[in-house]
Design a protein around this motif. Structure first.
Motif, PDB file in Angstrom:
ATOM      1  N   ARG A   1       0.828  -1.218   0.000  1.00 13.05           N
ATOM      2  CA  ARG A   1       0.000   0.000   0.000  1.00 13.05           C
ATOM      3  C   ARG A   1       0.854   1.257   0.000  1.00 13.05           C
ATOM      4  O   ARG A   1       0.556   2.216  -0.723  1.00 13.05           O
ATOM      5  CB  ARG A   1      -0.950  -0.017   1.192  1.00 13.05           C
ATOM      6  CG  ARG A   1      -2.033  -1.054   1.037  1.00 13.05           C
ATOM      7  CD  ARG A   1      -2.946  -1.089   2.235  1.00 13.05           C
ATOM      8  NE  ARG A   1      -3.989  -2.100   2.045  1.00 13.05           N
ATOM      9  CZ  ARG A   1      -4.809  -2.478   2.997  1.00 13.05           C
ATOM     10  NH1 ARG A   1      -4.740  -1.929   4.198  1.00 13.05           N
ATOM     11  NH2 ARG A   1      -5.726  -3.395   2.750  1.00 13.05           N
ATOM     12  N   GLU A   2       1.907   1.278   0.794  1.00 10.98           N
ATOM     13  CA  GLU A   2       2.789   2.451   0.834  1.00 10.98           C
ATOM     14  C   GLU A   2       3.503   2.647  -0.498  1.00 10.98           C
ATOM     15  O   GLU A   2       3.687   3.773  -0.953  1.00 10.98           O
ATOM     16  CB  GLU A   2       3.803   2.337   1.976  1.00 10.98           C
ATOM     17  CG  GLU A   2       3.198   2.589   3.342  1.00 10.98           C
ATOM     18  CD  GLU A   2       2.632   3.992   3.513  1.00 10.98           C
ATOM     19  OE1 GLU A   2       3.234   4.976   3.010  1.00 10.98           O
ATOM     20  OE2 GLU A   2       1.573   4.110   4.156  1.00 10.98           O
ATOM     21  N   THR A   3       3.909   1.559  -1.134  1.00  8.24           N
ATOM     22  CA  THR A   3       4.574   1.645  -2.435  1.00  8.24           C
ATOM     23  C   THR A   3       3.646   2.268  -3.477  1.00  8.24           C
ATOM     24  O   THR A   3       4.046   3.174  -4.219  1.00  8.24           O
ATOM     25  CB  THR A   3       5.039   0.249  -2.893  1.00  8.24           C
ATOM     26  OG1 THR A   3       5.955  -0.270  -1.926  1.00  8.24           O
ATOM     27  CG2 THR A   3       5.704   0.295  -4.260  1.00  8.24           C
ATOM     28  N   ILE A   4       2.419   1.799  -3.519  1.00  7.62           N
ATOM     29  CA  ILE A   4       1.446   2.332  -4.479  1.00  7.62           C
ATOM     30  C   ILE A   4       1.121   3.787  -4.156  1.00  7.62           C
ATOM     31  O   ILE A   4       1.078   4.641  -5.052  1.00  7.62           O
ATOM     32  CB  ILE A   4       0.170   1.456  -4.509  1.00  7.62           C
ATOM     33  CG1 ILE A   4       0.486   0.044  -4.994  1.00  7.62           C
ATOM     34  CG2 ILE A   4      -0.929   2.115  -5.341  1.00  7.62           C
ATOM     35  CD1 ILE A   4       0.980  -0.052  -6.431  1.00  7.62           C
ATOM     36  N   ASN A   5       0.911   4.097  -2.885  1.00  9.30           N
ATOM     37  CA  ASN A   5       0.601   5.478  -2.509  1.00  9.30           C
ATOM     38  C   ASN A   5       1.773   6.419  -2.760  1.00  9.30           C
ATOM     39  O   ASN A   5       1.582   7.555  -3.205  1.00  9.30           O
ATOM     40  CB  ASN A   5       0.146   5.547  -1.048  1.00  9.30           C
ATOM     41  CG  ASN A   5      -1.261   5.027  -0.890  1.00  9.30           C
ATOM     42  OD1 ASN A   5      -2.157   5.404  -1.634  1.00  9.30           O
ATOM     43  ND2 ASN A   5      -1.474   4.154   0.065  1.00  9.30           N
ATOM     44  N   HIS A   6       2.986   5.959  -2.498  1.00 10.30           N
ATOM     45  CA  HIS A   6       4.179   6.757  -2.792  1.00 10.30           C
ATOM     46  C   HIS A   6       4.236   7.083  -4.291  1.00 10.30           C
ATOM     47  O   HIS A   6       4.484   8.225  -4.686  1.00 10.30           O
ATOM     48  CB  HIS A   6       5.435   6.000  -2.345  1.00 10.30           C
ATOM     49  CG  HIS A   6       6.701   6.604  -2.844  1.00 10.30           C
ATOM     50  ND1 HIS A   6       7.250   7.751  -2.314  1.00 10.30           N
ATOM     51  CD2 HIS A   6       7.527   6.225  -3.848  1.00 10.30           C
ATOM     52  CE1 HIS A   6       8.356   8.054  -2.963  1.00 10.30           C
ATOM     53  NE2 HIS A   6       8.554   7.137  -3.896  1.00 10.30           N
ATOM     54  N   SER A   7       3.986   6.079  -5.111  1.00  9.86           N
ATOM     55  CA  SER A   7       4.011   6.270  -6.565  1.00  9.86           C
ATOM     56  C   SER A   7       2.923   7.234  -7.003  1.00  9.86           C
ATOM     57  O   SER A   7       3.138   8.067  -7.897  1.00  9.86           O
ATOM     58  CB  SER A   7       3.852   4.927  -7.273  1.00  9.86           C
ATOM     59  OG  SER A   7       4.931   4.085  -6.925  1.00  9.86           O
ATOM     60  N   ASP A   8       1.752   7.149  -6.380  1.00 11.14           N
ATOM     61  CA  ASP A   8       0.659   8.070  -6.698  1.00 11.14           C
ATOM     62  C   ASP A   8       1.085   9.514  -6.407  1.00 11.14           C
ATOM     63  O   ASP A   8       0.825  10.410  -7.212  1.00 11.14           O
ATOM     64  CB  ASP A   8      -0.587   7.704  -5.889  1.00 11.14           C
ATOM     65  CG  ASP A   8      -1.746   8.626  -6.201  1.00 11.14           C
ATOM     66  OD1 ASP A   8      -2.193   8.651  -7.370  1.00 11.14           O
ATOM     67  OD2 ASP A   8      -2.205   9.335  -5.270  1.00 11.14           O
ATOM     68  N   HIS A   9       1.757   9.743  -5.281  1.00 10.43           N
ATOM     69  CA  HIS A   9       2.248  11.087  -4.959  1.00 10.43           C
ATOM     70  C   HIS A   9       3.220  11.573  -6.018  1.00 10.43           C
ATOM     71  O   HIS A   9       3.173  12.741  -6.417  1.00 10.43           O
ATOM     72  CB  HIS A   9       2.939  11.092  -3.595  1.00 10.43           C
ATOM     73  CG  HIS A   9       2.000  11.131  -2.439  1.00 10.43           C
ATOM     74  ND1 HIS A   9       1.681  12.289  -1.776  1.00 10.43           N
ATOM     75  CD2 HIS A   9       1.302  10.156  -1.825  1.00 10.43           C
ATOM     76  CE1 HIS A   9       0.836  12.019  -0.809  1.00 10.43           C
ATOM     77  NE2 HIS A   9       0.592  10.719  -0.815  1.00 10.43           N
ATOM     78  N   ARG A  10       4.095  10.694  -6.477  1.00  7.96           N
ATOM     79  CA  ARG A  10       5.094  11.090  -7.482  1.00  7.96           C
ATOM     80  C   ARG A  10       4.423  11.444  -8.804  1.00  7.96           C
ATOM     81  O   ARG A  10       4.845  12.380  -9.485  1.00  7.96           O
ATOM     82  CB  ARG A  10       6.108   9.978  -7.688  1.00  7.96           C
ATOM     83  CG  ARG A  10       6.955   9.789  -6.430  1.00  7.96           C
ATOM     84  CD  ARG A  10       8.197   9.021  -6.635  1.00  7.96           C
ATOM     85  NE  ARG A  10       9.058   9.685  -7.622  1.00  7.96           N
ATOM     86  CZ  ARG A  10      10.104   9.099  -8.170  1.00  7.96           C
ATOM     87  NH1 ARG A  10      10.417   7.864  -7.854  1.00  7.96           N
ATOM     88  NH2 ARG A  10      10.829   9.725  -9.046  1.00  7.96           N
ATOM     89  N   ILE A  11       3.396  10.684  -9.180  1.00  9.93           N
ATOM     90  CA  ILE A  11       2.736  10.926 -10.467  1.00  9.93           C
ATOM     91  C   ILE A  11       1.823  12.138 -10.414  1.00  9.93           C
ATOM     92  O   ILE A  11       1.800  12.960 -11.326  1.00  9.93           O
ATOM     93  CB  ILE A  11       1.951   9.665 -10.901  1.00  9.93           C
ATOM     94  CG1 ILE A  11       2.941   8.557 -11.270  1.00  9.93           C
ATOM     95  CG2 ILE A  11       1.004   9.971 -12.065  1.00  9.93           C
ATOM     96  CD1 ILE A  11       2.298   7.205 -11.474  1.00  9.93           C
ATOM     97  N   THR A  12       1.051  12.264  -9.331  1.00 14.39           N
ATOM     98  CA  THR A  12       0.038  13.332  -9.257  1.00 14.39           C
ATOM     99  C   THR A  12       0.549  14.634  -8.701  1.00 14.39           C
ATOM    100  O   THR A  12      -0.103  15.662  -8.839  1.00 14.39           O
ATOM    101  CB  THR A  12      -1.143  12.868  -8.384  1.00 14.39           C
ATOM    102  OG1 THR A  12      -0.701  12.709  -7.026  1.00 14.39           O
ATOM    103  CG2 THR A  12      -1.784  11.604  -8.906  1.00 14.39           C
ATOM    104  N   GLY A  13       1.719  14.607  -8.047  1.00 12.26           N
ATOM    105  CA  GLY A  13       2.222  15.826  -7.427  1.00 12.26           C
ATOM    106  C   GLY A  13       1.601  16.101  -6.067  1.00 12.26           C
ATOM    107  O   GLY A  13       1.825  17.173  -5.501  1.00 12.26           O
ATOM    108  N   GLU A  14       0.831  15.157  -5.570  1.00 14.10           N
ATOM    109  CA  GLU A  14       0.251  15.290  -4.223  1.00 14.10           C
ATOM    110  C   GLU A  14       1.382  15.558  -3.232  1.00 14.10           C
ATOM    111  O   GLU A  14       2.430  14.923  -3.311  1.00 14.10           O
ATOM    112  CB  GLU A  14      -0.467  13.980  -3.867  1.00 14.10           C
ATOM    113  CG  GLU A  14      -1.091  13.947  -2.514  1.00 14.10           C
ATOM    114  CD  GLU A  14      -2.441  14.621  -2.453  1.00 14.10           C
ATOM    115  OE1 GLU A  14      -2.868  14.936  -1.341  1.00 14.10           O
ATOM    116  OE2 GLU A  14      -3.052  14.845  -3.524  1.00 14.10           O
TER     117      GLU A  14
END
Length: 125
Positions: A108-121
């Motif tokens: 879950r952390e890996t996917i969420n980390h990647s989401d932050h990198r892609i979306t700029g969150e």
């Protein structure tokens, strides 16, 4: 006043620890790297993500994947041999699940980390 370093409470079967102090020696680092190598393949990571939501059959995992059933089965075999997933029989079905909560949180952390990198969150602790 004790001169002993403070340690986290020892885990027991009744109260397992979520986080515990470790000293990363060669064996631990090799094992951790092997786990990360298994996560480094997109299809396997997707299967693990699906399993982070709960146990599933090969049929359920194949329906969520974008690859044929034979490919899903091959990846599940690798994950099982690596000790990242467990299986149990339910009639004619084999149910797959993640081995432990550390792995659930890692996925879950890996996917969420990647989401932050892609979306700029914005990042956070």
């Amino acid at each position: 006043m004790s001169s002993q370093p403070e340690r986290a409470p020892k885990a027991t079967p009744e109260k397992p620890s979520l986080v515990h102090p470790v000293i990363p020696g060669p064996e631990l680092l090799d094992t951790a790297a092997a786990t990360l190598r298994m996560l480094a393949e997109p299809t396997r990571l997707h299967l693990l993500w699906q399993l982070s939501e709960g146990p599933k059959t090969v049929t359920e995992l194949t329906a969520a994947a974008t690859v044929p059933r034979t490919v899903v089965s091959q990846h599940l075999a690798k994950l099982r041999l690596s000790g990242l997933v467990d299986t149990r029989k339910d009639g004619r079905h084999v149910i797959y699940s993640l081995h432990d909560g550390h792995l659930v949180r890692l996925i879950r952390e890996t996917i969420n980390h990647s989401d932050h990198r892609i979306t700029g969150e914005p990042t956070h602790d």
